[in-house]
Motif scaffolding. Structure first.
Motif, mmCIF file in Angstrom:
data_model
loop_
_atom_site.group_PDB
_atom_site.id
_atom_site.type_symbol
_atom_site.label_atom_id
_atom_site.label_comp_id
_atom_site.label_asym_id
_atom_site.label_seq_id
_atom_site.Cartn_x
_atom_site.Cartn_y
_atom_site.Cartn_z
ATOM 1 N N ARG A 173 42.811 85.680 -33.310
ATOM 2 C CA ARG A 173 41.483 85.110 -33.545
ATOM 3 C C ARG A 173 41.228 83.963 -32.581
ATOM 4 O O ARG A 173 40.140 83.839 -32.010
ATOM 5 N N ARG A 174 42.216 83.112 -32.377
ATOM 6 C CA ARG A 174 42.064 81.946 -31.494
ATOM 7 C C ARG A 174 41.926 82.370 -30.035
ATOM 8 O O ARG A 174 41.191 81.741 -29.273
ATOM 9 N N PHE A 175 42.576 83.454 -29.644
ATOM 10 C CA PHE A 175 42.485 83.936 -28.268
ATOM 11 C C PHE A 175 41.094 84.475 -27.940
ATOM 12 O O PHE A 175 40.742 84.625 -26.774
ATOM 13 N N GLN A 176 40.307 84.760 -28.936
ATOM 14 C CA GLN A 176 38.938 85.232 -28.687
ATOM 15 C C GLN A 176 38.003 84.088 -28.327
ATOM 16 O O GLN A 176 36.892 84.315 -27.858
ATOM 17 N N THR A 223 37.193 80.257 -26.357
ATOM 18 C CA THR A 223 37.499 79.561 -25.111
ATOM 19 C C THR A 223 38.471 78.430 -25.415
ATOM 20 O O THR A 223 38.269 77.663 -26.349
ATOM 21 N N LEU A 224 39.512 78.352 -24.614
ATOM 22 C CA LEU A 224 40.536 77.333 -24.803
ATOM 23 C C LEU A 224 40.651 76.475 -23.555
ATOM 24 O O LEU A 224 40.497 76.982 -22.441
ATOM 25 N N ASP A 225 40.907 75.183 -23.762
ATOM 26 C CA ASP A 225 41.196 74.359 -22.591
ATOM 27 C C ASP A 225 42.606 74.695 -22.107
ATOM 28 O O ASP A 225 43.374 75.364 -22.796
ATOM 29 N N ARG A 226 42.935 74.240 -20.911
ATOM 30 C CA ARG A 226 44.208 74.621 -20.289
ATOM 31 C C ARG A 226 45.439 74.266 -21.133
ATOM 32 O O ARG A 226 46.315 75.116 -21.315
ATOM 33 N N PRO A 227 45.572 73.050 -21.662
ATOM 34 C CA PRO A 227 46.781 72.739 -22.446
ATOM 35 C C PRO A 227 46.918 73.625 -23.696
ATOM 36 O O PRO A 227 48.014 74.099 -24.001
ATOM 37 N N ARG A 228 45.818 73.866 -24.397
ATOM 38 C CA ARG A 228 45.884 74.719 -25.596
ATOM 39 C C ARG A 228 46.205 76.163 -25.199
ATOM 40 O O ARG A 228 46.996 76.828 -25.858
ATOM 41 N N ALA A 229 45.572 76.625 -24.141
ATOM 42 C CA ALA A 229 45.813 78.002 -23.696
ATOM 43 C C ALA A 229 47.276 78.188 -23.296
ATOM 44 O O ALA A 229 47.903 79.195 -23.648
ATOM 45 N N ARG A 230 47.809 77.220 -22.586
ATOM 46 C CA ARG A 230 49.209 77.321 -22.148
ATOM 47 C C ARG A 230 50.154 77.311 -23.355
ATOM 48 O O ARG A 230 51.030 78.171 -23.465
ATOM 49 N N LEU A 231 49.978 76.359 -24.254
ATOM 50 C CA LEU A 231 50.861 76.261 -25.406
ATOM 51 C C LEU A 231 50.760 77.510 -26.276
ATOM 52 O O LEU A 231 51.780 78.118 -26.631
ATOM 53 N N LEU A 232 49.538 77.903 -26.600
ATOM 54 C CA LEU A 232 49.375 79.074 -27.469
ATOM 55 C C LEU A 232 49.860 80.358 -26.792
ATOM 56 O O LEU A 232 50.473 81.213 -27.433
ATOM 57 N N GLY A 233 49.594 80.488 -25.508
ATOM 58 C CA GLY A 233 50.063 81.673 -24.787
ATOM 59 C C GLY A 233 51.581 81.757 -24.745
ATOM 60 O O GLY A 233 52.164 82.814 -25.015
ATOM 61 N N GLU A 234 52.221 80.629 -24.420
ATOM 62 C CA GLU A 234 53.686 80.609 -24.381
ATOM 63 C C GLU A 234 54.274 80.867 -25.768
ATOM 64 O O GLU A 234 55.259 81.601 -25.910
ATOM 65 N N GLN A 235 53.668 80.265 -26.784
ATOM 66 C CA GLN A 235 54.145 80.473 -28.150
ATOM 67 C C GLN A 235 54.030 81.945 -28.544
ATOM 68 O O GLN A 235 54.964 82.525 -29.086
ATOM 69 N N ALA A 244 50.502 75.372 -34.551
ATOM 70 C CA ALA A 244 49.793 75.582 -35.813
ATOM 71 C C ALA A 244 48.538 74.719 -35.884
ATOM 72 O O ALA A 244 47.505 75.168 -36.404
ATOM 73 N N LEU A 245 48.600 73.503 -35.339
ATOM 74 C CA LEU A 245 47.410 72.644 -35.315
ATOM 75 C C LEU A 245 46.299 73.285 -34.471
ATOM 76 O O LEU A 245 45.132 73.288 -34.862
ATOM 77 N N PHE A 246 46.660 73.811 -33.319
ATOM 78 C CA PHE A 246 45.669 74.465 -32.463
ATOM 79 C C PHE A 246 45.124 75.725 -33.124
ATOM 80 O O PHE A 246 43.942 76.040 -33.011
ATOM 81 N N LEU A 247 45.975 76.454 -33.796
ATOM 82 C CA LEU A 247 45.523 77.659 -34.487
ATOM 83 C C LEU A 247 44.583 77.306 -35.633
ATOM 84 O O LEU A 247 43.606 78.007 -35.890
ATOM 85 N N ALA A 248 44.855 76.209 -36.307
ATOM 86 C CA ALA A 248 44.039 75.785 -37.442
ATOM 87 C C ALA A 248 42.673 75.277 -37.007
ATOM 88 O O ALA A 248 41.710 75.362 -37.776
#
Length: 185
Positions: free
Chosen positions: A72-75, A77-89, A173-177
């Protein structure tokens, strides 16, 4: 984990010194090389057994729980730090089950190599093979050992990656929330 690996390294070194000092065969150099392979293989097994294999199950379980939130979060727009963390996770969590299976395969390979090497040592000690026949067999075992050690190092690296992934789970989890809370409002 580091303390245990240091303990294994110390015991490996001590065993290696003892094995070298006990070599009495006419071809001590070849026997020493065989003993080194046995010692290194046993150290690899100890190290792999020391890693918490339940971590793979816990991490895979976390992935299954959080997977819908990631998707759901990948749908969005994410800033670079969130995208990197969530993608790596996401990538690390998704790989946890397969990494656990790889760990089991590498450990099984180390056990088989240890059995094979001890049998070779026994055959040599009992005269079933001569020192001259040992050369090609030892060369093959050394090549196999290099492949095994690469796999052991990859397993340890993957384990560390999952360890870091687990440590960052709260941040992810914070970014996902964020997305979930925004949708609820």
């Amino acid at each position: 984990m580091s303390r245990g690996i240091c303990t294994v390294a110390f015991h490996t070194f001590a065993t290696c010194v003892l094995l070298h000092s006990c070599a009495r065969s006419p071809n001590g150099e070849t026997n020493a090389a065989l003993d080194d392979l046995i010692t290194a293989t046993e150290a690899a097994m100890l190290t792999l057994n020391e890693l918490d294999r339940d971590r793979y199950v816990r991490t895979d379980s976390l992935f299954e729980t959080e997977r819908p939130y990631f998707l759901r979060r990948f749908q969005d727009t994410l800033d670079r730090p969130r995208a990197r963390l969530l993608g790596e996770q996401y990538v690390a969590l998704r790989a946890a089950r397969e990494i656990g299976h790889d760990h089991d395969r590498v450990l099984a390979g180390a056990v088989k190599a240890g059995v094979r090497l001890r049998a070779l040592r026994s055959d040599l000690a009992h005269g079933a093979i001569g020192s001259d026949e040992l050369g090609p067999l030892l060369a093959q075992e050394q090549r196999s050992h290099l492949v095994l050690m690469e796999a052991v190092h990859a397993t340890i690296d993957n384990y560390r990656t999952l360890q870091r992934t687990w440590e960052r789970a709260d941040s992810a989890a914070l970014f996902l929330a964020e997305r979930t809370n925004a949708t609820v409002r």
